[in-house]
Design an enzyme around this catalytic site. Sequence first.
Site, short mmCIF file in Angstrom:
data_model
loop_
_atom_site.label_atom_id
_atom_site.label_comp_id
_atom_site.label_asym_id
_atom_site.label_seq_id
_atom_site.Cartn_x
_atom_site.Cartn_y
_atom_site.Cartn_z
N LYS A 16 0.81 -1.22 0.00
CA LYS A 16 0.00 0.00 0.00
C LYS A 16 0.85 1.27 0.00
CE LYS A 16 -4.49 -1.54 1.33
NZ LYS A 16 -4.40 -2.97 1.73
N GLU A 27 -10.20 6.69 3.14
CA GLU A 27 -11.05 5.67 3.75
C GLU A 27 -10.15 4.52 4.21
OE1 GLU A 27 -10.24 5.56 0.61
OE2 GLU A 27 -9.79 3.44 0.31
N SER A 29 1.70 -9.63 -1.05
CA SER A 29 1.31 -8.22 -0.90
C SER A 29 1.65 -7.66 0.47
CB SER A 29 -0.18 -8.06 -1.19
OG SER A 29 -0.93 -8.95 -0.39
C1 LIG Z 1 -5.27 -3.95 1.34
C2 LIG Z 1 -4.53 -5.21 1.08
C3 LIG Z 1 -4.86 -6.07 0.00
C4 LIG Z 1 -6.02 -5.82 -0.91
O1 LIG Z 1 -5.96 -4.67 -1.65
P1 LIG Z 1 -5.69 -4.64 -3.22
O2 LIG Z 1 -6.02 -3.26 -3.62
O3 LIG Z 1 -6.59 -5.66 -3.86
O4 LIG Z 1 -4.27 -4.99 -3.44
C5 LIG Z 1 -4.08 -7.18 -0.21
N1 LIG Z 1 -3.04 -7.48 0.60
C6 LIG Z 1 -2.70 -6.71 1.63
C7 LIG Z 1 -1.53 -7.11 2.49
C8 LIG Z 1 -3.42 -5.56 1.91
O5 LIG Z 1 -3.07 -4.79 2.97
#
Ligand SMILES: *Cc1c(COP(=O)(O)O)cnc(C)c1O
Length: 394
Positions: free
Chosen positions: A85, A107, A374
């Site tokens: 993020k 948000e 992610s």
């Molecule tokens: C917020 C989040 C997501 C989902 O958000 P996307 O916009 O679909 O990438 C996925 N993995 C993590 C670790 C997150 O914090």
Amino acid sequence: MSKGRFGEYGGQFVAETLMPSVIELEAAYNKCKNDPEFQSELTDLLNNYAGRPSLLYYAKNMTEDLGGPKIYLKREDLNHTGAHKINNVLGQVLLAKKMGKTRIIAETGAGQHGVATATACALLNLDCVVYMGKHDTERQALNVYRMKLLGAQVVAVDSGTGTLKDAVNETMKEWSRRMADTHYCIGSAMGPHPFPTMVRDFQSVISREMRQEILEREGRLPDAVLACVGGGSNAIGSFAAFIDDPEVQLFGCEGAGHGVDSPDTAATMQVGRTGVYHGMKTIIAQDSDGQVNPVYSISAGLDYPGIGPEHADLAARKRANYVPITDEEAVQAFEYLSRVEGIIPAIESAHAVAYAIKLAKTMRPDQIICVTLSGRGDKDCAAIARYRGEEIYD
Ligand SMILES: *Cc1c(COP(=O)(O)O)cnc(C)c1O
């Protein structure tokens, strides 16, 4: 209306009162996108603050254990604040600063995007107000504390179910009330144009690095790239540099919750239909009257009733595949990666790991899979322990 379209999806479906804000943002973004000074400042923040480039790690144990293709993990979990993020947030907050804005609103659902935004605002010295569903502020008290510690104000949103979608509505309303000094920093590749394009561009650093790293290591492109999908920002960021390489298969892994045949699912691409929501035309989980359905996943980050419009188009064009992963499959993958590689993934990311385990069984040892991790899973340990019937106090 053809602006910001991905095939039939996307667009700018906002109230008259919001049009000036999105038009101003679009113009500012178009200018900065091609401005070498902006790009070099952003690269400096990504490299010297967020810790990029992130590792492309060869998961040798997992590869040997599964006996199929080579598996590489793109380690977004190693970024400052522990997830992808920060890539988007640094881009948007820097852009807002260039636009002369002094105040950022955002948000947040589970609080991950709110924490990342508060972090960037602390660094770049802007005021920060985060809107969070009241129910979520109670479930995620630790992230509320983090945001306050970072200097942000947190507003609990009482309307609707007091969750993410209500927080998005409230933030959009606040933006239309106060555009002169305020930028809305949206948390995923969704919403009205220019957000889906802009957030994709900021997150595409993931696939630009991945492409270069795999070419250096293996001398060729991967056969498949996998990422989890909530709104779809880490997935579109992982896909972007490969979209024009048809030999690279793309897989978005959705949170199926208790299964796509149950009401408790967030697998929008499996159960949704085309509609307009939060400023964009896309695929949305909705009932026969077009009312947005409540969605569920064990993973708070995947718990969104829509999907970014570029994903809806990639699916319509059959360029990318979207696959459902249940809570149980994700939890098993969370435990598996921890045990086999010594890496505790975010429960969101574990959805992509779960699909990698399935896909590897259908592939050959001379093939390559890249999986985007992610985020890191420390935040999820208490919930997973509880899921397994153990009580942990965090
Ligand atoms: C917020 C989040 C997501 C989902 O958000 P996307 O916009 O679909 O990438 C996925 N993995 C993590 C670790 C997150 O914090």
